[in-house]
Enzyme design. Structure first.
Site, short mmCIF file in Angstrom:
data_model
loop_
_atom_site.label_atom_id
_atom_site.label_comp_id
_atom_site.label_asym_id
_atom_site.label_seq_id
_atom_site.Cartn_x
_atom_site.Cartn_y
_atom_site.Cartn_z
N CYS A 125 0.83 -1.21 0.00
CA CYS A 125 0.00 0.00 0.00
C CYS A 125 0.87 1.27 0.00
O CYS A 125 1.60 1.52 0.96
CB CYS A 125 -0.90 -0.06 1.23
N CYS B 127 0.20 3.72 2.84
CA CYS B 127 0.72 3.15 4.10
C CYS B 127 2.20 3.48 4.25
O CYS B 127 2.66 3.80 5.35
CB CYS B 127 0.52 1.64 4.12
#
Length: 102
Positions: free
Chosen positions: A30, A33
């Site tokens: 991600c 993230c």
């Protein structure tokens, strides 16, 4: 570096403590993230001794992600007294997270 925790550690480190805990539900693939990682490091440093910050990999710990209704990553959950106090989805500012832990 913010430590990763597993389901077996979750109760002890998040739910059975009196201080606030921020848990970042993330995935290694991600992009947002990865953007959160340095922010979380700064929050952890700023709150050292007053609060804890942990990361949970949703691909490694799907039961935890499901238990807290994590549908997208990053999802950041603040626990106070072992219970969910606040939840954020997506990239958050350092200031927002610091205020949530106060």
């Amino acid at each position: 570096m913010v430590p990763h925790i597993t389901q077996s550690e979750f109760t002890e480190k998040v739910e059975n403590v009196s201080y606030p805990v921020l848990v970042d539900f993330f995935a290694t693939w991600c992009g947002p993230c990865k953007m959160m990682a340095p922010v979380l490091d700064r929050v952890a440093l700023a709150k050292q001794g007053k609060a804890a910050v942990y990361k949970v990999d949703v691909d490694q710990e799907p039961e935890l992600a499901q238990r807290f209704g994590v549908m997208s990553v990053p999802t950041l959950i603040v626990f106070k007294g072992g219970s969910v106090a606040q939840q954020f989805v997506g990239v958050q500012s350092e200031q927002t997270l610091l205020e949530a832990l106060d």
